[in-house]
Motif scaffolding. Structure first.
Motif, PDB file in Angstrom:
ATOM      1  N   ASP B   6      39.797  55.573  33.152  1.00  0.00           N
ATOM      2  CA  ASP B   6      40.879  56.144  33.954  1.00  0.00           C
ATOM      3  C   ASP B   6      40.659  55.943  35.450  1.00  0.00           C
ATOM      4  OD1 ASP B   6      41.977  56.923  31.659  1.00  0.00           O
ATOM      5  OD2 ASP B   6      41.307  59.007  31.756  1.00  0.00           O
ATOM      6  N   MET B   7      39.400  55.829  35.845  1.00  0.00           N
ATOM      7  CA  MET B   7      39.123  55.715  37.276  1.00  0.00           C
ATOM      8  C   MET B   7      38.875  54.266  37.684  1.00  0.00           C
ATOM      9  SD  MET B   7      36.636  59.006  37.514  1.00  0.00           S
ATOM     10  CE  MET B   7      36.272  58.793  39.243  1.00  0.00           C
ATOM     11  N   ALA B   8      39.115  53.346  36.750  1.00  0.00           N
ATOM     12  CA  ALA B   8      38.787  51.949  37.032  1.00  0.00           C
ATOM     13  C   ALA B   8      39.770  51.336  38.021  1.00  0.00           C
ATOM     14  CB  ALA B   8      38.805  51.158  35.730  1.00  0.00           C
ATOM     15  N   LYS B   9      39.299  50.314  38.718  1.00  0.00           N
ATOM     16  CA  LYS B   9      40.153  49.539  39.608  1.00  0.00           C
ATOM     17  C   LYS B   9      40.293  48.145  39.004  1.00  0.00           C
ATOM     18  CE  LYS B   9      37.906  51.354  43.722  1.00  0.00           C
ATOM     19  NZ  LYS B   9      37.028  52.072  42.857  1.00  0.00           N
ATOM     20  N   PRO B  10      41.341  47.411  39.396  1.00  0.00           N
ATOM     21  CA  PRO B  10      41.516  46.078  38.826  1.00  0.00           C
ATOM     22  C   PRO B  10      40.253  45.225  38.938  1.00  0.00           C
ATOM     23  CG  PRO B  10      43.459  46.686  40.085  1.00  0.00           C
ATOM     24  CD  PRO B  10      42.472  47.809  40.262  1.00  0.00           C
ATOM     25  N   GLU B  11      39.571  45.303  40.058  1.00  0.00           N
ATOM     26  CA  GLU B  11      38.419  44.437  40.299  1.00  0.00           C
ATOM     27  C   GLU B  11      37.252  44.745  39.360  1.00  0.00           C
ATOM     28  OE1 GLU B  11      40.183  45.995  42.606  1.00  0.00           O
ATOM     29  OE2 GLU B  11      41.190  44.217  43.373  1.00  0.00           O
ATOM     30  N   ASP B  12      37.282  45.909  38.705  1.00  0.00           N
ATOM     31  CA  ASP B  12      36.198  46.233  37.776  1.00  0.00           C
ATOM     32  C   ASP B  12      36.243  45.382  36.510  1.00  0.00           C
ATOM     33  OD1 ASP B  12      35.433  48.189  39.515  1.00  0.00           O
ATOM     34  OD2 ASP B  12      36.538  49.786  38.484  1.00  0.00           O
ATOM     35  N   PHE B  13      37.384  44.718  36.278  1.00  0.00           N
ATOM     36  CA  PHE B  13      37.570  44.069  34.987  1.00  0.00           C
ATOM     37  C   PHE B  13      37.268  42.576  34.984  1.00  0.00           C
ATOM     38  CE2 PHE B  13      40.171  47.872  34.835  1.00  0.00           C
ATOM     39  CZ  PHE B  13      39.842  48.391  33.603  1.00  0.00           C
ATOM     40  N   PHE B  14      37.007  41.991  36.150  1.00  0.00           N
ATOM     41  CA  PHE B  14      36.754  40.541  36.172  1.00  0.00           C
ATOM     42  C   PHE B  14      35.923  40.177  37.389  1.00  0.00           C
ATOM     43  CE2 PHE B  14      39.608  39.358  39.645  1.00  0.00           C
ATOM     44  CZ  PHE B  14      40.477  40.443  39.695  1.00  0.00           C
ATOM     45  N   THR B  15      35.399  38.972  37.373  1.00  0.00           N
ATOM     46  CA  THR B  15      34.754  38.445  38.569  1.00  0.00           C
ATOM     47  C   THR B  15      35.459  37.153  38.961  1.00  0.00           C
ATOM     48  OG1 THR B  15      33.155  37.299  37.177  1.00  0.00           O
ATOM     49  CG2 THR B  15      32.481  39.414  38.092  1.00  0.00           C
ATOM     50  N   VAL B  16      35.281  36.739  40.200  1.00  0.00           N
ATOM     51  CA  VAL B  16      35.963  35.544  40.695  1.00  0.00           C
ATOM     52  C   VAL B  16      34.954  34.409  40.834  1.00  0.00           C
ATOM     53  CG1 VAL B  16      37.362  34.570  42.551  1.00  0.00           C
ATOM     54  CG2 VAL B  16      37.645  36.969  41.902  1.00  0.00           C
ATOM     55  N   GLY B  17      35.281  33.274  40.225  1.00  0.00           N
ATOM     56  CA  GLY B  17      34.423  32.105  40.301  1.00  0.00           C
ATOM     57  C   GLY B  17      34.973  31.088  41.293  1.00  0.00           C
TER      58      GLY B  17
END
Lengths: 258, 668
Positions: B6-17
């Motif tokens: 519930d407290m997650a942000k979009p950036e918590d779900f992926f990394t950028v290569g």
């Protein structure tokens, strides 16, 4: 859409595989919405069987909108349940509103020599592909085509070609035929290609090859009974077989180089 | 998970290569010269060497069947696979309306450039320019090829081909064969394919499902299949693999896809390293028959061509929802597309028509039976999900026969499914999942980032940007299959043949063993829930949170729910029977396992793309009048995802626009 439900009893052909004998097994199916398609009703039965830990009924189906030709079972003695429908239909487009509360409905696979049973309601129809391989095409490699408007086609011929080309290759015609003939299927392709200018160069060779393979594959001969056209979901007319017969005779007097 | 969803942000779900780029098209050249330049520079294979090269093609639809036939004709050794009992049944067959081509037979200012422009604009400027231009260039050849094969397109009395209009364009460039264009085109490709089977250049494997990709030394070298009749798991190896396996709309359970359509082949390739491009770009088609109830197994499309003559409306007053529509006077009807978009009217692109239908129903103006829905806050409400598609005006103008000649089979289909007569009362329609613009990432040659793995048709991401225009799927499938792949794959094959593989080669053995282990795992769970019940639950999550309108909060909720459902699946699914049998439950379970992973990636992609574009509508990014608002500064790129368990890696391919100026899309 009406919101009625009915209770029915299905008698379904169960057969584990091609070399084990099969039998009809009865299953009650309750609370069938009349808006469901026949295959959705079979889904309902299969969900119940699965929860009970029994083997669901195997049946072929894919697009469920009457065009891919994958589905097809014999319902109360007629392919695709044509006897229960006022209009030509595939099994997937037959809806439960055509049935009544308390009905006993018998469901069987296509029964035809060239289409051996694989399991339950599933049969092997690869014989149809072999008939097409024999000559059901126009030989034009990719890239070798002239401009599309180079050969105009009179509208009536184009329409007749289209009517024949709507065949979906489901096999109901063979399942309905007392002779197990694949003549409506074969004639539909012959007629489709014979109506078009592009189809003329191979017209006579095509028919000899296709008929030869048809006969070699254990399909029976046509005796103009007409059961095939009566059950055809795409209403392919019986006169495509007349076209085939005319073309076959003239092909016997035509040199085609092979 | 060591954090609270519930407290997650979009950036918590992926990394950028690292960023990626297409390296095959020379974008320095004027766009009209790029394809000819590529054809000239692609290395060739001598005709006598082609039979020594084996190409594995998975799928027999327009993209796969046409490629198999064309490569067979060229002399390659082709192995072609499909899950159906015959190659003629691939779901391309169900396409109804037509196929676009820049022939300009109507003398209405059509051209290759206009088809190119319309397609890029329709895709909301999220497609790669070079690929789309090539598509427009070869479009005319497709019509020539199909006519030569005997495809019975609609003709006029003079014997020449007829055309009609489709959404998102103002010219008549769509060729059609009544409402069965896909069927006729596919039968044309199928016949060409069977001709090659007879010639011995193509070996056909029906009722075979691809379950794994074989990668050796970084190159795609084969596939593992399950024989759906006997359960035999077998490896097939060759010099290149082509995936023409269609889209993934069935992640929503209810869609217009065939029941068997699935994403397993593409997902397995993705897990082996192939990037997945723009997975969140989904097309919701505006004109489908509404859902009838809980046991609904699939949705049926009513062709977009109906919008040429049908007028879409809802009652202005909610209390008219249950009235006989024929009794509602003109002044009490809202022909909302004609009102909002006077220039394009009922023929606006699909994403716009769908969203407007949803808004009307959300506003309480929908028609048809009321269904219970639960909103994001958990409140129950009654909503009618349907709008009218009315032919009364067309029938008075053209007569019943005139309408029947154009749309007869569609009207019959509607009557058969609903039990209502559309000649008498208006059709009721509602949007449904129809097509996926996303797919495996490919370069200009249609090669994925794994050398030797090519992806064609709906299975790739390439030509439609964020929204596909009507009658362009058939065009793309056949363009890829007949004209593009056969002129690019040679560049890779020219370096072959590659070293022969045997069943004992370690990579082959590993792939076969992993498939067997997955099947054993599914059969061993022996839980309580059916495959379909879990699939329906996944579909509901996807439709609610990753459907026509997406929000950050909704997508994060969806990811949490999908993860829970995936756990439930591996604990509690019931797969009856055994592997060594014709086992349809096992087939569906394997496909669902992969959909449960794909669904999460779609939500992550939708979550990261904080802009609206085409079919991807983020509620946070809209214009004042509610249209999709792009953010070209931050999102003018293809989102290509690399598989990484738990946290996928995003690679951006910046989109280069040189021939077309970026604009806010307008159809008003």
């Amino acid at each position: 859409m009406s919101e009625n439900t009915i209770n029915i009893t299905l008698r379904v052909w169960r057969q584990p595989n091609g070399h084990t004998p099969g039998k009809l097994v009865s299953y009650p199916v309750k609370d069938v919405s009349t808006d469901m398609s026949f295959l959705e009703m079979l889904d309902l039965l299969n969900e119940e069987l699965t929860v009970k830990g029994e083997e669901p009924v195997a049946f072929d189906h894919d697009c469920r909108e009457g065009i891919c030709g994958m589905c097809g079972v014999v319902i109360n003695g007629t392919p695709h349940g044509r006897g229960s429908s006022p209009v030509p239909t595939t099994t997937c487009q037959l809806h439960m509103r055509m049935f009544h509360d308390g009905d006993v409905i018998t469901v069987e696979p296509w029964r035809a020599r060239p289409f051996p049973v694989i399991k339950d309601l599933v049969v092997n129809r690869s014989a149809f592909d072999k008939i097409i391989q024999a000559g059901g095409f126009i030989s034009v490699n990719t890239g070798a085509a002239p401009e599309a408007h180079a050969a105009p086609v009179p509208k009536l011929k184009a329409d007749r070609a289209f009517d024949a080309a709507t065949c979906i290759g489901c096999g109901a015609c063979v399942a309905a035929c007392p002779n197990h003939s694949g003549m409506l299927f074969t004639a539909a392709k012959i007629t489709h290609l014979a109506m078009l200018p592009q189809g003329q160069p191979e017209r006579h060779l095509r028919i000899k090859k296709m008929i030869g393979v048809h006969d070699a594959l254990d399909f029976g001969g046509c005796t103009n009974i007409g059961e095939c056209a009566a059950v055809c979901p795409k209403a392919i007319p019986l006169d495509v077989i007349s076209q085939l017969n005319r073309d076959l005779i003239s092909s016997l007097f035509t040199r085609d180089g092979k | 998970m060591d954090w609270v969803i519930d407290m997650a942000k979009p950036e918590d779900f992926f990394t950028v290569g690292a960023d990626i780029a297409d390296t095959k098209a020379n974008t320095e050249l004027p766009i009209e010269q790029v394809w000819a330049d590529r054809q000239f520079h692609a290395a060739l294979v001598n005709p006598s060497n082609r039979r020594k090269l084996t190409v594995i093609i998975v799928g027999t639809g327009l993209a796969g069947g046409a490629a198999a036939a064309s490569l067979g004709e060229a002399g390659y050794n082709v192995l072609n696979f499909c899950y159906q009992d015959s190659p003629r049944r691939a779901h391309s067959i169900a396409a109804q309306g037509g196929i676009n081509a820049a022939k300009n037979y109507r003398n209405d200012n059509d051209s290759v450039h206009r088809l190119f422009y319309d397609t890029v604009k329709g895709g909301d400027y999220r497609a790669r320019e070079t690929n789309v231009h090539r598509l427009a260039e070869v479009s005319a050849n497709i019509i020539d090829q199909c006519v030569a094969q005997g495809v019975p397109f609609a003709r006029e009395y003079g014997g020449l081909l007829d055309n009609r209009s489709f959404g998102g364009v103002q010219v008549q460039r769509t060729f059609y064969a009544r409402g069965q264009t896909g069927q006729q085109l596919l039968i044309g490709a199928y016949q060409a394919l069977e001709r090659q089977v007879d010639a011995g250049t193509v070996q056909m494997f029906t009722r075979h499902e691809m379950l794994e990709l074989i990668v050796v030394d970084g190159k795609a070298r084969g596939i593992v299949t399950r024989d759906m009749v006997t359960g035999e798991i077998e490896a097939f190896t060759g010099d290149a693999v082509v995936l023409a396996t269609g889209g993934y709309g069935n992640v929503f359970f209810l869609s217009t896809n065939a029941m068997g359509c699935n994403n397993t082949a593409a997902w397995r390739a993705h897990r082996k390293g192939a990037y997945f491009g723009n997975p969140c770009y989904t097309q919701i088609h505006p004109t489908c028959i509404p859902v009838h109830g809980e046991t609904q197994s699939k949705l049926t499309l009513m062709s977009e061509s109906l919008r040429n003559d049908g007028r879409i409306w809802v009652p202005k007053n909610p209390e008219d929802a249950t009235k006989d529509p024929r009794d509602i006077p003109e002044e009490d009807r809202d022909y909302y597309l004609e009102r909002i978009y006077p220039a394009f009217g009922n023929l606006v692109p699909r994403d716009i028509a769908s969203r407007q239908a949803k808004y009307r129903c959300d506003e309480g103006l929908g028609v048809g039976p009321a269904v219970t829905e639960i909103d994001l806050d958990g409140n129950e409400k009654q909503v009618r999900r349907g709008v009218y598609l009315d032919f009364a005006e067309a029938i008075s103008r053209l007569g019943k026969d005139g309408v029947a000649a154009r749309y007869g089979n569609l009207f019959d289909m509607y009557a058969q499914i609903t039990g209502e007569d559309p000649y008498e009362t208006p059709m009721r329609i509602y949007p449904a999942v129809h097509y996926t613009m996303g797919g495996l990432w490919v370069d200009y040659d249609l090669s994925s980032n794994i050398p030797g793995l090519y992806v064609t048709g709906e299975a790739n991401f390439s030509d439609h940007g964020a929204n596909r225009l009507g009658a362009s799927a058939l065009m793309q499938g056949l363009a890829d299959g007949y004209f593009v792949l056969p002129n690019t794959i040679n560049d890779y094959l020219s370096k072959g043949p590659y070293p022969a593989l045997t069943p004992e080669s370690p990579e082959v053995k590993e792939a076969v063993d992993s498939v067997k282990a997955r099947i054993e795992q599914l059969l061993a769970i022996d839980g309580e829930r059916t495959v379909d019940s879990i699939h329906k639950e996944l579909g509901t999550i996807m439709w609610e949170y990753c459907g026509m309108e997406r929000t950050e909060a909704g997508l994060i909720t969806a990811i949490g729910k999908i993860r829970e459902l995936r756990e439930e699946f591996y604990k509690n699914v019931k797969v009856t029977g055994e592997n060594e049998d014709f086992n349809q439950t096992l087939e569906r379970a394997g496909r669902l396992a992969d959909f449960l992973e794909l669904g999460e990636l779609m939500c992550i992609d939708a979550l990261h793309r904080r802009e609206s574009c085409g079919g991807h509508f983020r509620a946070e990014s809209q214009t004042e009048d509610g249209e999709a608002l792009r953010d070209d500064e931050h999102f003018l790129y293809v989102g290509a995802w690399e598989y990484h368990e738990g946290k996928p890696i995003l690679h951006k391919e910046p989109l280069i626009y040189k021939a077309i100026e970026l604009k806010q899309r307008s159809y008003k």
